[in-house]
Design a protein around this motif. Structure first.
Motif, PDB file in Angstrom:
ATOM      1  N   TYR A 189     -23.130 125.571 -37.473  1.00 36.56           N
ATOM      2  CA  TYR A 189     -23.368 124.320 -36.763  1.00 36.56           C
ATOM      3  C   TYR A 189     -22.156 123.398 -36.898  1.00 36.56           C
ATOM      4  N   ARG A 190     -21.974 122.606 -35.891  1.00 33.74           N
ATOM      5  CA  ARG A 190     -20.997 121.517 -35.954  1.00 33.74           C
ATOM      6  C   ARG A 190     -21.739 120.280 -36.439  1.00 33.74           C
ATOM      7  N   VAL A 191     -21.314 119.738 -37.588  1.00 33.27           N
ATOM      8  CA  VAL A 191     -22.039 118.636 -38.218  1.00 33.27           C
ATOM      9  C   VAL A 191     -21.084 117.493 -38.532  1.00 33.27           C
ATOM     10  N   GLU A 192     -21.666 116.349 -38.828  1.00 31.87           N
ATOM     11  CA  GLU A 192     -20.870 115.158 -39.130  1.00 31.87           C
ATOM     12  C   GLU A 192     -21.440 114.460 -40.351  1.00 31.87           C
ATOM     13  N   GLU A 193     -20.562 113.989 -41.216  1.00 33.88           N
ATOM     14  CA  GLU A 193     -20.947 113.202 -42.382  1.00 33.88           C
ATOM     15  C   GLU A 193     -19.920 112.106 -42.610  1.00 33.88           C
ATOM     16  N   GLU A 194     -20.367 110.875 -42.568  1.00 31.24           N
ATOM     17  CA  GLU A 194     -19.509 109.708 -42.801  1.00 31.24           C
ATOM     18  C   GLU A 194     -18.259 109.749 -41.928  1.00 31.24           C
ATOM     19  N   GLY A 195     -18.453 110.093 -40.655  1.00 25.06           N
ATOM     20  CA  GLY A 195     -17.361 110.055 -39.701  1.00 25.06           C
ATOM     21  C   GLY A 195     -16.481 111.294 -39.685  1.00 25.06           C
ATOM     22  N   ARG A 196     -16.701 112.245 -40.588  1.00 24.89           N
ATOM     23  CA  ARG A 196     -15.908 113.474 -40.634  1.00 24.89           C
ATOM     24  C   ARG A 196     -16.731 114.637 -40.075  1.00 24.89           C
ATOM     25  N   VAL A 197     -16.072 115.496 -39.321  1.00 22.52           N
ATOM     26  CA  VAL A 197     -16.743 116.626 -38.680  1.00 22.52           C
ATOM     27  C   VAL A 197     -16.461 117.898 -39.471  1.00 22.52           C
ATOM     28  N   TYR A 198     -17.508 118.692 -39.707  1.00 24.26           N
ATOM     29  CA  TYR A 198     -17.392 119.945 -40.444  1.00 24.26           C
ATOM     30  C   TYR A 198     -18.077 121.068 -39.670  1.00 24.26           C
ATOM     31  N   ALA A 199     -17.816 122.292 -40.111  1.00 24.07           N
ATOM     32  CA  ALA A 199     -18.571 123.461 -39.657  1.00 24.07           C
ATOM     33  C   ALA A 199     -19.496 123.874 -40.794  1.00 24.07           C
ATOM     34  N   LEU A 200     -20.797 123.860 -40.549  1.00 22.21           N
ATOM     35  CA  LEU A 200     -21.785 124.191 -41.571  1.00 22.21           C
ATOM     36  C   LEU A 200     -22.388 125.552 -41.269  1.00 22.21           C
ATOM     37  N   LYS A 201     -22.174 126.489 -42.171  1.00 19.16           N
ATOM     38  CA  LYS A 201     -22.742 127.834 -42.042  1.00 19.16           C
ATOM     39  C   LYS A 201     -24.020 127.903 -42.874  1.00 19.16           C
ATOM     40  N   VAL A 202     -25.123 128.241 -42.244  1.00 21.09           N
ATOM     41  CA  VAL A 202     -26.421 128.342 -42.910  1.00 21.09           C
ATOM     42  C   VAL A 202     -26.850 129.812 -42.893  1.00 21.09           C
ATOM     43  N   LEU A 203     -26.992 130.407 -44.081  1.00 18.75           N
ATOM     44  CA  LEU A 203     -27.272 131.837 -44.206  1.00 18.75           C
ATOM     45  C   LEU A 203     -28.627 132.073 -44.847  1.00 18.75           C
ATOM     46  N   SER A 204     -29.290 133.112 -44.412  1.00 19.90           N
ATOM     47  CA  SER A 204     -30.596 133.481 -44.953  1.00 19.90           C
ATOM     48  C   SER A 204     -30.420 134.358 -46.194  1.00 19.90           C
ATOM     49  N   LYS A 205     -30.995 133.937 -47.304  1.00 25.01           N
ATOM     50  CA  LYS A 205     -30.903 134.723 -48.531  1.00 25.01           C
ATOM     51  C   LYS A 205     -31.581 136.079 -48.390  1.00 25.01           C
ATOM     52  N   SER A 206     -32.736 136.100 -47.766  1.00 25.68           N
ATOM     53  CA  SER A 206     -33.477 137.359 -47.647  1.00 25.68           C
ATOM     54  C   SER A 206     -32.690 138.401 -46.873  1.00 25.68           C
ATOM     55  N   LYS A 207     -31.988 137.982 -45.806  1.00 27.38           N
ATOM     56  CA  LYS A 207     -31.190 138.923 -45.025  1.00 27.38           C
ATOM     57  C   LYS A 207     -29.992 139.430 -45.825  1.00 27.38           C
ATOM     58  N   ILE A 208     -29.378 138.545 -46.587  1.00 28.38           N
ATOM     59  CA  ILE A 208     -28.225 138.943 -47.405  1.00 28.38           C
ATOM     60  C   ILE A 208     -28.643 139.956 -48.459  1.00 28.38           C
ATOM     61  N   ILE A 209     -29.748 139.705 -49.129  1.00 24.95           N
ATOM     62  CA  ILE A 209     -30.240 140.626 -50.156  1.00 24.95           C
ATOM     63  C   ILE A 209     -30.644 141.960 -49.540  1.00 24.95           C
ATOM     64  N   LYS A 210     -31.279 141.906 -48.379  1.00 23.43           N
ATOM     65  CA  LYS A 210     -31.706 143.133 -47.702  1.00 23.43           C
ATOM     66  C   LYS A 210     -30.517 144.006 -47.340  1.00 23.43           C
ATOM     67  N   GLU A 211     -29.376 143.398 -46.988  1.00 19.74           N
ATOM     68  CA  GLU A 211     -28.183 144.149 -46.606  1.00 19.74           C
ATOM     69  C   GLU A 211     -27.265 144.444 -47.794  1.00 19.74           C
ATOM     70  N   ASN A 212     -27.727 144.141 -49.020  1.00 17.12           N
ATOM     71  CA  ASN A 212     -26.918 144.383 -50.219  1.00 17.12           C
ATOM     72  C   ASN A 212     -25.565 143.672 -50.147  1.00 17.12           C
ATOM     73  N   ALA A 213     -25.562 142.449 -49.646  1.00 14.09           N
ATOM     74  CA  ALA A 213     -24.317 141.715 -49.417  1.00 14.09           C
ATOM     75  C   ALA A 213     -24.155 140.506 -50.332  1.00 14.09           C
ATOM     76  N   VAL A 214     -24.864 140.480 -51.450  1.00 11.74           N
ATOM     77  CA  VAL A 214     -24.784 139.333 -52.348  1.00 11.74           C
ATOM     78  C   VAL A 214     -23.374 139.167 -52.899  1.00 11.74           C
ATOM     79  N   ARG A 215     -22.808 140.261 -53.420  1.00 12.84           N
ATOM     80  CA  ARG A 215     -21.462 140.187 -53.980  1.00 12.84           C
ATOM     81  C   ARG A 215     -20.446 139.786 -52.917  1.00 12.84           C
TER      82      ARG A 215
END
Length: 393
Positions: free
Chosen positions: A119-145
């Motif tokens: 997502y493109r997000v804003e905080e206190e006038g600054r723009v960032y890219a926020l990546k939101v990841l699902s823990k269950s999907k990461i664990i299912k794909e063995n991608a924690v490390r």
């Protein structure tokens, strides 16, 4: 005499991250259907529990404290129990109280991937890219490390002028949050779609910027392994910003690894041949990108009679000059030991004669000034931010 009460129960947690092993038939099939891969590392993670009916004995407390100092990945244990999905991502992703993500104003979704959305997000006038990841999907794909390495590498190396910085990252009960600097210029891929072939002066500048970033990563003990135009963003002045460290790995300079991963069009021949490889694979990918920028086409390859080993590379006919051809042949040498694979060697070739790399580091030359025949608005206003998520080969 001693305690006669029940002893604390112990939960044996099997390895969270597994080593992904690609077998012969599946590899051939997936190489034809997928363009990118994900590498995994093995790690053991354990959750500590204790009886809630009584406090720990003094001996148990002492053993717990000692184990956190001597055993790997045991430092994530706490005196208060945490859930499995939280302990798996500690200590790289800290647990924060409250809903920190609500502090960011959502300006819209900019990409969707295998594990979540960006997502493109804003905080206190600054723009960032926020990546939101699902823990269950990461664990299912063995991608924690893999995810933990990704955020750690980007956090450590993000201060480089040509690498996107990652200032914040944390976890909630079900999700991971990674905040990166927002790069407004879009992808190098979009620029190549618009112009097809770039001026030699601009190619020289972009190859130099990417070489500086790769040299920095390699000296820091990181192999990138997924260099492609989609993972190269451009800022408002056109300078490159390297993103997406999902396939990156901690690898000391001079060491080798064997994991088969990357994007097919940019994978070095030693990876395809299932040989051990080192940091030279990143310089091969840089050669493919340089060929695209100079000619608008990919180089072709020839294999041996058995079709298993790449013998040589054929460049497109429309290479601008002798210096450009020399650069491509050096970067795209099929033998890793003979390939150009260091910044020091790059600075000595004819393509970079009388070229000042210090000016590149200081960003004294603006890439958008090297794009003739188009208003600056057409260069900087690309179609948004696209941080791709790779799939397994």
């Amino acid at each position: 005499m001693g305690n006669t009460g029940p002893k604390p129960s112990v939960v044996n947690q099997s390895s969270v991250d597994g080593v992904y092993i690609q077998r012969g038939d599946d590899l051939c099939q997936n190489l034809n259907s997928n363009l990118s891969g994900r590498s995994f590392g093995s790690v053991s993670s354990h959750q500590s529990t204790y009886s809630v009916s009584r406090p720990w004995s003094r001996v148990s407390r002492r053993r717990w404290k000692e184990s956190t100092l001597t055993l790997p990945y045991e430092s994530s244990k706490t005196a208060w129990p945490v859930s499995q999905t939280e302990s798996f991502f500690l200590p790289e992703f800290p647990l924060l109280t409250g809903d920190k993500e609500k502090k960011y104003k959502n300006l819209g979704e900019i990409n969707k991937g295998a594990f979540g959305k960006v997502y493109r997000v804003e905080e206190e006038g600054r723009v960032y890219a926020l990546k939101v990841l699902s823990k269950s999907k990461i664990i299912k794909e063995n991608a924690v490390r893999q995810v933990k390495d990704e955020v750690q590498i980007q956090r450590v190396c993000g201060h480089h002028p040509f690498i996107v910085h990652c200032p914040f990252h944390w976890q909630s009960k079900k999700r991971l949050y990674i905040v990166s600097e927002y790069v407004a210029g879009g992808e190098l891929y979009n620029l190549l779609k618009t112009y097809t072939v770039l001026p030699v002066a601009l190619v020289k500048l972009y190859v130099a910027q990417l070489a500086l970033a790769l040299d920095f990563l390699h000296n820091a003990g990181v192999i990138y392994r997924d260099l492609k135009p989609e993972n190269i963003l451009l800022d408002v002045e056109g300078n490159v910003q390297l993103i997406d460290f999902g396939l990156s790995k901690w690898l000391s300079y001079g060491k080798t690894t064997r994991t088969i991963c990357g994007t097919l069009l940019y994978i070095a021949p030693e990876i395809l041949a299932r040989q051990e490889y080192g940091h030279g694979v990143d310089w091969w990918s840089l050669g493919i990108i340089a060929c695209l920028m100079l000619t608008g086409k990919y180089p072709s390859t020839e294999t041996d009679s058995g079709g298993e080993e790449m013998k040589m590379v054929r460049l497109p006919r429309k290479v601008p000059d002798v210096g450009s051809r020399d650069l491509l042949l050096r970067l795209l040498h099929t033998q890793p030991t003979k390939r150009l694979r260091s910044l020091r060697t790059l600075q000595t070739i004819a393509f970079y004669k009388n070229f000042n790399f210090e000016d590149v580091k200081l960003k004294k030359v603006r890439p958008i000034d090297l794009l003739p025949g188009a208003p600056q608005e057409e260069v900087v206003e690309f179609d948004g931010f696209d941080e791709s998520f790779d799939t397994v080969l």
